[in-house]
Design an enzyme around this catalytic site. Structure first.
Site, PDB file in Angstrom:
ATOM      1  CG  HIS A 157      -1.662  -1.214   1.453  1.00 59.18           C
ATOM      2  ND1 HIS A 157      -2.956  -1.547   0.687  1.00 59.18           N
ATOM      3  CD2 HIS A 157      -1.625  -2.150   2.143  1.00 59.18           C
ATOM      4  CE1 HIS A 157      -3.451  -2.871   1.071  1.00 59.18           C
ATOM      5  NE2 HIS A 157      -2.632  -2.916   1.706  1.00 59.18           N
ATOM      6  CB  SER A 279      13.468  21.579 -16.506  1.00 61.15           C
ATOM      7  OG  SER A 279      12.461  22.507 -16.901  1.00 61.15           O
TER       8      SER A 279
END
Length: 435
Positions: A157, A279
């Site tokens: 989880h 970027s």
């Protein structure tokens, strides 16, 4: 466009209608033309064996087909808008070079069995590539599992759960890709049947040597029923895409792990710089774009599968709808194999960050060890479970290495079974996997 194979005297072809009918075939068929050439040669040899072609005519056709293959590979022959598809291009070339002899090559066959045999030959090759890449990924995983066994958190989880190790992580993906290689082989075995000679789906009034062409093309068996040859369209493509999809699903899960593990919040893994990008605006960024696109690749496989499945709402016999199976197939394998091909070197080059792995442990991750230890001493497990929730540390304390050494269940950290996986991988490389 050259004269259409099916064009009737006195019927004008509307260019707009023909453009829609042809679609992207002439572009997609660049994938299949070499296989169609090979199958055309096998068909010509078969026609010569039953006397439809003389020995000299058969030899001339095969010689010209070999030249066409060489020209296509060299770029001297281009499959373009002059032709309707690769089938018409091949016949046009033979007629251009051989005249009436070239016009004989289509005796006893249809474009239906032409594309069926070319697609099956193409898929056998693509599934072979899938199998080889899965084997290579599994080999890398096994090598790294043998070489390094750093303690690392195991998650359920996305929450810290138990102590695990990098070796366990590698072993898990090794077994996954071994299974994927097996599945690719099984799909190839299932597809390995020769439809050449089934024509438009009902056979022909000629004693075609179908067993001979089966052997010549390297198929394992003959696809017996002409009707089933058409019923199998789309079905065998789905089987191939499913096999590819199994591998790309594992790639997606692996890519998800790396996407998480390379974040500053985790910091477990450092990727080689060539596998990251910058970027356009933020000078500080190095982004795991390759991993993210690997993660996204399954979308193309799923889309192809859906398209194939939706095309199969058809009665028996050939229907033009099936033309659209080619685009889905080419796109799926192009994307899928492209992503899988980059994975082995990525896995070879990624680096674990031991200090960040060590910082990620907390006492709660030993609670399961504690509960099992108490159960071994005679306490009912549910009582042990409650006690371990309060005091989670077992006798070895908060020692991840000791926790791993105590994990002696088969496949656990102390008994990884890498030798068993290596034997499976070796057997896969030397043995034929039955369907």
């Amino acid at each position: 466009m050259s004269e259409l194979l099916w064009q009737k005297p006195g019927v004008e072809v509307d260019p707009r209608i023909q453009a829609f009918l042809a679609g992207d075939d002439v572009l997609l068929d660049r994938e299949f033309i070499l296989d169609d050439i090979v199958a055309s040669a096998a068909h010509a040899c078969g026609l010569a064996r039953i006397g439809i072609l003389s020995a000299g005519e058969g030899e001339a056709i095969c010689r010209e087909l070999a030249t066409l293959s060489d020209d296509f590979k060299a770029g001297a022959f281009v499959l373009d808008e002059r032709y309707e598809d690769c089938h018409s291009a091949i016949e046009s070339r033979l007629v251009e070079r051989l005249g009436d002899v070239g016009r004989k090559v289509h005796t006893g066959r249809s474009r239906n069995d032409q594309i069926l045999v070319a697609t099956r030959l193409w898929l056998k090759r693509k599934l072979g590539e899938t199998k080889a890449l899965c084997r290579e990924v599994a080999e890398v995983c096994l090598q790294r599992a043998e070489a390094e066994a750093l303690p690392m958190p195991g998650y359920t989880h996305l929450q810290r759960a138990v102590v695990s190790s990098t070796a366990m992580w590698w072993a898990g993906f090794a077994e996954a890709f071994i299974d994927d290689a097996v599945r690719a082989q099984q799909a190839s075995d299932w597809i390995d049947a020769n439809p050449l000679g089934t024509a438009a789906g009902y056979g022909v009034n000629l004693p075609l040597d179908r067993e001979g062409s089966t052997k010549e093309l390297g198929f394992a068996r003959m696809q017996v029923s002409p009707i089933y040859a058409q019923l199998s369209r789309g079905k065998f493509e789905l089987a191939a895409v499913d096999a590819l999809g199994a591998a790309v699903l594992d790639l997606r899960r692996l890519a998800w792990d790396l996407s998480l593990f390379t974040t500053a919040e985790f910091g477990f893994v450092k990727l080689p710089p060539q596998y990251t990008t910058g970027s356009s605006i933020m000078p500080n960024k190095r982004n795991p774009d390759l991993v993210e696109l690997m993660r996204a690749t399954y979308a193309s496989i799923a889309a192809a599968r859906t398209e194939l499945e939706q095309l199969l709402s058809l009665p028996s016999g050939y229907h033009r709808d099936l033309q659209f199976t080619k685009g889905a197939l080419v796109h799926a394998f192009g994307r899928g194999l492209g992503a899988l091909a980059l994975l082995p070197n990525l896995l070879r080059g990624m680096q674990w960050q031991p200090e960040r792995l060590a910082q990620a442990f907390d006492d709660g991750m030993y609670a399961t060890d504690k509960a099992v230890e108490l159960a071994v001493s005679g306490l009912p497990f549910r009582e042990a479970y409650k006690l371990a929730a309060v005091e989670p540390l077992p006798s070895h304390g908060a020692d991840p290495q000791a926790s791993l050494e105590a994990r002696v269940s088969p496949g656990g950290a102390a008994v990884l079974g890498l030798d068993v996986l290596a034997d499976r991988l070796t057997a896969l490389s030397v043995a034929h996997v039955a369907p």
